[in-house]
Write an enzyme that holds these catalytic residues in place. Structure first.
Site, PDB file in Angstrom:
ATOM      1  N   HIS A 152      40.374  46.482  32.011  1.00  0.00           N
ATOM      2  CA  HIS A 152      41.517  46.318  31.101  1.00  0.00           C
ATOM      3  C   HIS A 152      42.811  46.079  31.876  1.00  0.00           C
ATOM      4  CE1 HIS A 152      38.681  48.068  28.198  1.00  0.00           C
ATOM      5  NE2 HIS A 152      38.483  49.006  29.106  1.00  0.00           N
ATOM      6  N   SER A 282      60.355  27.492  44.747  1.00  0.00           N
ATOM      7  CA  SER A 282      61.235  27.385  43.586  1.00  0.00           C
ATOM      8  C   SER A 282      62.470  26.597  43.979  1.00  0.00           C
ATOM      9  CB  SER A 282      61.643  28.789  43.099  1.00  0.00           C
ATOM     10  OG  SER A 282      62.712  28.716  42.169  1.00  0.00           O
TER      11      SER A 282
END
Length: 473
Positions: A152, A282
């Site tokens: 999970h 970036s």
């Protein structure tokens, strides 16, 4: 290519030169011409009025295609196959009258597609094996390196970095099995006539069905197929396209799952995809190291999984013996599917060839959660020292919740100190620390990796990552 016209990013950015050549107009039309040669040769062998000289002339002009003449003719007749029959006849005038004898358009279009798809599947198969080979080396290197497991996406028991890689490999191995099934069961259409009845050849061969079967056997054998479909309409069954695109979609599913796992782990700085020395992460944030290759794998994979839906929708609406609403869709969905699968596999191989494991961070993450992971072992040791298992379980639960709350406030984990302060445990913190060796909590991971890779050796032996494949259609 002109920059004032749209071009598919699959062609301009992502797919390999091999796949671009395979689905080029040049390769496709040359394959049509080879099919016309094979038909003429079989008809000559079986006694129809087709001379050896005509066959030889057709063979001599397989590659000199006048695309401009074919395009001009197609504007006039609105039929691509007949336009190329015309252009071929101009190149081989003595054979112009026997080109396409007894055939329908699907003889060249469908059989050529099957030939191209088979070649594309074989190429992707090598890419898939290459990816498995990269991951096998990675899994072998890190077979025993403990790492935090997640369920999970929450911290769970320890596994190893290598064992996690075998989970990716197991998915890819299933894809290889599916791809091999498609290849092994790929059949040829042959030359079956307008509605698959072979009526035109019954006329040409004066009712001799044996000669028709032999003609199809000879044509199929020339292209390396040992079986034709037992029955068909005008086309080969479009269920074949569903099988093919399903196999490509399966590859995308597995690569996307792997790339997503790497993206999650890169967020935690445990594993990183390759990053070039001068690569810019970036335009604004110069410090960034975005997992752009894995992101691209996921992005292209979504496209391919969606593209695979085209084939079942097409197969489900084929009317009776033939309808043409498949044609425009198939011209796009099948080649683009192959180009996209090629791009996904190339990216996946690139990533796995330079995957970096930050071992110190992996170890630190293990150490951070190891006190929680070790609680069952600590409980068993405390029982040996006279403790009550149920009481100890409740102590662990309450102490774990308190330690977790402390960690949420930015403090270090103090679970062991809390447990050591409980008289029921009868253990010092130092004694507890002594059994916090991560290797004690990975179970059989290393052995599982070794056994898994041993079973894969026959497949991995087929890897040939340095080979430059030739199109063999």
């Amino acid at each position: 290519m002109s920059k004032d016209r749209y071009e598919s990013p699959l062609s301009s950015r992502y797919a390999s030169e091999f796949m671009l050549r395979l689905f080029s107009a040049e390769t496709r039309i040359q394959t049509w011409r080879r099919l016309w040669v094979a038909l003429a040769r079989a008809e000559h062998n079986l006694g129809l009025p087709v001379s050896a000289e005509q066959v030889a002339e057709l063979e001599a002009h397989v590659t000199d295609i006048d695309f401009d003449l074919a395009a001009q003719r197609e504007k006039e007749v609105r039929h691509d196959v007949m336009a190329h029959v015309f252009a071929y006849g101009k190149a081989a005038p003595s054979a112009a009258g026997i080109i396409h004898l007894g055939a329908t358009s699907c003889y060249v279009t469908d059989n050529a597609d099957l030939i191209l798809y088979r070649e594309g599947l074989r190429y992707l198969r090598q890419g898939l094996i290459g990816l498995l080979s990269n991951l096998a080396g990675f899994a072998r290197q890190y077979a025993a390196l403990p790492t935090l497991g997640y369920t999970h996406y929450q911290p769970a028991q320890l596994v190893t970095v290598g064992k996690r890689a075998t989970l990716w490999m197991q998915d890819l191995l299933a894809d290889l099995e599916e791809l091999d099934f498609v290849l092994e069961n790929l059949k040829f259409l042959g030359c079956r006539g307008t509605t698959g009845t072979e009526a035109s050849f019954m006329d040409l061969f004066e009712g001799n069905g044996g000669k028709i079967d032999e003609m199809n056997r000879q044509i199929s054998a020339e292209f390396g197929f040992d079986k034709c479909f037992a029955v068909c309409g005008q086309t080969y069954p479009r269920k074949v396209d569903s099988r093919i695109l399903n196999a490509l979609s399966a590859i995308a599913q597995s690569c996307c799952r792997m790339a997503n796992d790497i993206r999650l782990l890169q967020h935690d700085r445990q594993i990183e995809e390759p990053f070039e020395k001068n690569q810019i992460g970036s335009s604004a944030m110069a410090y960034k190291r975005n997992p752009m290759r894995c992101e691209r794998i996921c992005s292209l994979s979504r496209y391919l999984m969606a593209d695979a839906m085209n084939a079942p929708m097409t197969a489900s609406v084929q009317w009776l013996e033939r309808t043409l609403d498949d044609s425009a869709n198939r011209r796009i969905s099948l080649p683009e599917g192959f180009l996209c699968a090629d791009a996904v596999l190339r990216l996946a191989r690139n990533v796995t060839d330079g995957l970096r494991v930050n071992e110190k961070i992996v170890e630190r993450t293990c150490r951070e959660y190891l006190p929680f992971i070790a609680t069952e072992n600590l409980m068993m040791e405390a029982v040996k020292r006279g403790g009550n298992r149920q009481e100890l379980h409740e102590i662990i639960r309450t102490c774990s919740m308190a330690a977790t709350e402390r960690m949420k406030q930015g403090e270090s984990c103090d679970l062991l100190a809390r447990l050591a302060a409980e008289p029921a445990f009868a253990m010092t913190e130092a004694e507890m620390e002594a059994i916090l060796d991560p290797k004690l909590y990975t179970g059989r991971c290393a052995d599982q990796v070794t056994a898994f890779l041993a079973d894969l050796e026959p497949i991995l032996a087929q890897a040939d990552q340095d080979a430059t494949p030739e199109i063999n259609v």
